[in-house]
Design an enzyme around this catalytic site. Structure first.
Site, PDB file in Angstrom:
ATOM      1  N   GLU A  53       0.781  -1.246   0.000  1.00  0.00           N
ATOM      2  CA  GLU A  53       0.000   0.000   0.000  1.00  0.00           C
ATOM      3  C   GLU A  53       0.814   1.299   0.000  1.00  0.00           C
ATOM      4  O   GLU A  53       0.350   2.305   0.562  1.00  0.00           O
ATOM      5  CB  GLU A  53      -1.000   0.017   1.184  1.00  0.00           C
ATOM      6  CG  GLU A  53      -1.924  -1.185   1.222  1.00  0.00           C
ATOM      7  CD  GLU A  53      -2.886  -1.178   2.444  1.00  0.00           C
ATOM      8  OE1 GLU A  53      -3.234  -0.091   2.938  1.00  0.00           O
ATOM      9  OE2 GLU A  53      -3.290  -2.277   2.863  1.00  0.00           O
TER      10      GLU A  53
ATOM     11  N   HIS B 245       0.767  -1.724  17.596  1.00  0.00           N
ATOM     12  CA  HIS B 245       0.687  -0.400  18.224  1.00  0.00           C
ATOM     13  C   HIS B 245       1.892  -0.139  19.113  1.00  0.00           C
ATOM     14  O   HIS B 245       2.076   0.970  19.596  1.00  0.00           O
ATOM     15  CB  HIS B 245      -0.610  -0.279  19.027  1.00  0.00           C
ATOM     16  CG  HIS B 245      -1.819  -0.552  18.168  1.00  0.00           C
ATOM     17  ND1 HIS B 245      -2.374  -1.807  18.051  1.00  0.00           N
ATOM     18  CD2 HIS B 245      -2.528   0.247  17.343  1.00  0.00           C
ATOM     19  CE1 HIS B 245      -3.393  -1.751  17.201  1.00  0.00           C
ATOM     20  NE2 HIS B 245      -3.497  -0.528  16.759  1.00  0.00           N
TER      21      HIS B 245
ATOM     22  N   CYS C  78      -2.735  -5.442  12.867  1.00  0.00           N
ATOM     23  CA  CYS C  78      -3.191  -4.338  12.012  1.00  0.00           C
ATOM     24  C   CYS C  78      -2.086  -4.071  10.982  1.00  0.00           C
ATOM     25  O   CYS C  78      -1.070  -4.768  10.970  1.00  0.00           O
ATOM     26  CB  CYS C  78      -3.491  -3.080  12.839  1.00  0.00           C
ATOM     27  SG  CYS C  78      -4.514  -1.869  11.962  1.00  0.00           S
TER      28      CYS C  78
END
Ligand code: GLN
Ligand code: ZN
Length: 762
Positions: free
Chosen positions: A490, A700, A732
């Protein structure tokens, strides 16, 4: 009857994000505290002057914040956890330490403000918390406004909402609840209200949005007794209690029965709330939230006037207002020179909403029945019906016909068992297959390339070449790490929603339409203004380029319809489900093109599925029905052999668990690293039997988890999911991480999967 105008709150980041820039310069040491205070004061002054100049009767005060209004109250009430106090900082630096952490001290938790995209800092309370008035922010801002001859109504978060949004600290006893501290906190409010009265505040606004969600009887009783107590104070300003983002439900008659002086209701979110004949309201001021405070369409002034006329009989005094604070919309549509004229004239940002409120007040006072802009002498749009639709430049008959013609079969793939066999044949994946969530670290080179393209320093061809080089690097890295299902990384995506909004018809994007998300982080939500269609493929070139570089499967990567809606401003002239279906059809066509180009795995991200969940239980089923249906429409055309993944960014499934099952994705990746796989038991309990990838690596945190730790988590997971359905992945996307952590973490993840395969052969 006396009719006034107000708004419940206003943006504070500055029309050009002046506050963000100043605060970040302060953090970087480029600006000192007094220079920062000057910027803040200038912004407040400009806001007050602007609102007063536009003709608003009563201005909200104390709406400024350096970071977050909950954090302001934490400091105001001295509810600062001990770990920050021991840092020996100034009040301002302690404030920022709670927001961002400092050295080894972790920040407060950040979480969503009701069903908006704003995030607040969560107070941590326990038995040792002693509230006291430790600051004077609301008083100082009141004095500052008074000195400018501006009459403000200080806004405070109400004591119940403050406590209901708090959580027990790590030191709290097992039975502790923040509401245990209510009596203590209410005394501090009483003291503050007395000070505000002494300082000349006529009104104070107490926000209690927590009561538009379902509340227990005890919580309702507490609301009643707190406002009886506060309204009985001998020395206090008039009290306006505001409930917004929904229907106050049983809380409304309770409040009306107290001696508070006014109630603000959200008539946009709850247009059919029954106000006429409500006992107690007849002697109060009603602040009617008739102009939508959180969406960006021009108000239908004619329809609103009709509503207001019926409200005149319900109360002693009527004030026209926005439905909630304007914090959730950008400042000014007038500066958006790049917007199509037909789109722009249908939009209303914060400044325009103030004008709408003022105009409504004027029309009601004049009682002329005709709404004419007094300044220009022209009739104001909003009179009569069909004030928006005929100008819709993008009404697309073809897409409407396609939505009309949808059949249940369009949302139904082949049975899962059949798909699983076809996919295993096509992909030949090992059990405990490894993959990532999509994005790889966005390096400064990637960001620079995007900035250079925007600024015209490089052309599209040069940009594309840089992206291809990045994709190749990411593919080679994944091969060397030994991942099973690869991604292109991405690099070309600025943002997972904006990227698609820029490529779909029916969306507009703004130059300066910034909205605060949290602290200094601002977003520019795209505007979904019309029928949505896809002029050309959006992701196929990148996906097929990535796939051409490797023999391993590469996942196509799309953002799902619900998330695209959740992170945009969305048209409100048709049901959300219809709009979601239009977006879904565009995604469905994209998937067809990806499949046609040979892509065998496609991920459709829905991290926002839970965000849009209605605040009240009774509305949730209807929401899950249309949201799940739109996802199924997007993915329903994929052949059985194509593996559909979805990714969800949270681990508290609770209310949406049935919805997640309903998505019918072949593989669902979820956040789970911090909750130690508990979610798997919940999934097993509802009979979930498709592929699942509970994130084992918490992206995170910069920490690199060890092979043993990851293998341990996989061992836990294997307790509830068989190896051939268990996926191994981070929780994630990696875009906010650096390669220095991400690469070793992924290597450990692959090693842990190999280890687990030996221990648990399928
Ligand atoms: N595919 C996206 C990414 O990896 C998903 C982001 C998200 O879950 N918010 O960045
Ligand atoms: Zn995520």
């Amino acid at each position: 009857m006396n009719i006034n105008t107000t708004v419940l709150g206003y943006p504070r980041i500055g029309p050009r994000r002046e506050l963000k820039q100043a605060v970040e310069r302060y953090w970087a040491g480029d600006l000192d505290a007094s220079a920062l205070a000057d910027v803040a004061q200038t912004l407040r002054r400009e806001t007050w002057n602007d609102l007063a100049g536009r003709g608003l009767d009563v201005l909200p005060g104390n709406t400024f914040s350096y970071y977050d209004q909950m954090l302001d109250h934490i400091q105001l009430f001295d509810a600062v956890p001990g770990r920050y106090r021991s840092l020996g900082l100034t009040d301002l630096d302690m404030y920022f330490a709670m927001a961002r952490g400092r050295d080894e001290v972790a920040p407060l938790e950040l979480t969503k403000w009701f069903d908006t995209n704003y995030h607040y800092l969560v107070p941590e309370l326990d038995e040792s918390t002693v509230f006291r008035l430790a600051g004077d922010k609301p008083l100082a801002e009141l004095a500052e406004a008074s000195a400018l001859d501006v009459n403000t109504r200080p806004v405070l978060i109400g004591p119940l909402t403050f406590l209901l949004l708090s959580k027990p600290s790590a030191e709290a006893g097992a039975s502790f609840q923040p509401l245990d501290l209510l009596d203590q906190l209410v005394e501090v409010y009483a003291e503050l209200l007395a000070h505000l009265a002494d300082a000349g505040a006529e009104w104070v606004q107490l926000d209690e949005p927590a009561y538009v969600a379902d509340r227990s009887q005890a919580e309702l009783d507490a609301l009643s007794s707190v406002y009886r107590r506060l309204s009985a104070l001998p020395n206090r300003p008039k009290l306006l209690v505001a409930g917004y983002f929904g229907d106050l439900g049983p809380a409304l008659p309770l409040l009306a029965a107290t001696d508070v002086d006014g109630i603000a209701v959200d008539l946009v979110a709850a247009p059919s709330v029954q106000l006429t004949g409500l006992p107690g309201l007849a002697s109060k001021q009603l602040v009617a939230g008739v102009v939508d405070g959180r969406n960006i369409w021009r108000a239908d002034l004619g329809a609103i006037l009709t509503t207001c006329a019926t409200l005149l009989g319900a109360c002693a005094e009527l004030t026209i207002s926005t439905s909630c604070s304007l914090l959730h919309v950008p400042y000014d549509v007038e500066v958006e020179a790049g917007l199509d004229r037909d789109v722009r004239k249908r939009l209303s940002f914060a400044r325009q909403k103030v004008d709408e409120v003022v105009l409504l007040g004027r029309a009601l006072r004049d009682d002329s029945g005709v709404l004419v802009d007094l300044a220009s002498g022209t009739a104001v749009p909003g009179i009569g019906e069909s004030w928006r639709r005929p100008t819709d430049p993008s009404r697309n008959a073809a897409i409407r016909a396609r939505v009309e013609g949808l059949m249940p079969a369009d949302r139904q793939r082949a049975p899962y068992d059949e798909r699983a066999i076809a996919q295993q044949e096509a992909l030949a994946l090992p059990s405990l297959a490894t993959t990532t969530i999509g994005s790889f670290p966005q390096t400064s080179d990637v960001r620079r390339a995007r900035a250079d393209l925007r600024a015209g320093r490089i052309d599209q061809a040069a940009y594309d070449a840089l992206m291809r080089a990045e994709i190749e690097r990411v593919i080679r890295l994944q091969e060397s790490i030994g991942l099973d299902v690869l991604v292109h990384g991405e690099p070309e995506r600025n943002d997972m929603v904006q990227y698609f909004a820029e490529r779909l018809d029916g969306f507009a994007t703004t130059d300066l339409g910034w909205v605060q998300s949290y602290g200094t982080r601002c977003v520019r939500p795209p505007i979904l203004f019309g029928d949505v269609s896809r002029p050309e493929p959006m992701t196929v070139t990148w996906a097929t380029y990535a796939a051409s570089l490797t023999d391993r499967p590469v996942k196509g990567m799309l953002t799902g319809p619900v998330t695209i809606l959740a992170w945009s401003f969305v048209r409100d002239d048709q049901p959300l489900g219809d709009t979601a279906d239009q977006v879904a059809l565009a995604l469905r066509d994209e998937i067809a093109d990806l499949v046609e180009a040979g892509i065998a795995v496609v991920q459709v991200d829905e991290p926002a599925l839970r965000e849009l969940l209605p605040l009240r239980e009774a509305e949730r089923k209807a929401y899950l029905d249309w949201s799940v249906a739109s996802f199924r429409l997007a993915t329903g055309g994929a052949p059985a052999r194509v593996q559909i993944h979805t990714h969800l960014c949270y681990s508290e499934f609770g209310a949406v668990i049935a919805g997640i099952d309903g998505l019918d994705a072949d593989v669902t990746t979820i956040e789970a690293a911090r909750s130690r796989m508990e979610v798997l038991a919940d999934l097993a309990a509802i009979g979930f039997r498709r592929g699942v990838g509970p994130g084992v690596y918490d992206i995170h945190s910069p920490r690199v988890p060890s092979v043993e730790e990851l293998a341990g988590l996989l061992g836990d997971a294997l307790g509830s999911v068989p190896a051939d359905r268990l996926w191994v992945n981070p929780d994630c996307g990696l875009k906010t991480r650096g390669y220095a952590e991400a690469e070793p973490a992924l290597r450990n993840l692959v090693a842990a999967a190999r280890l687990a395969r030996l221990v648990h052969p399928s």
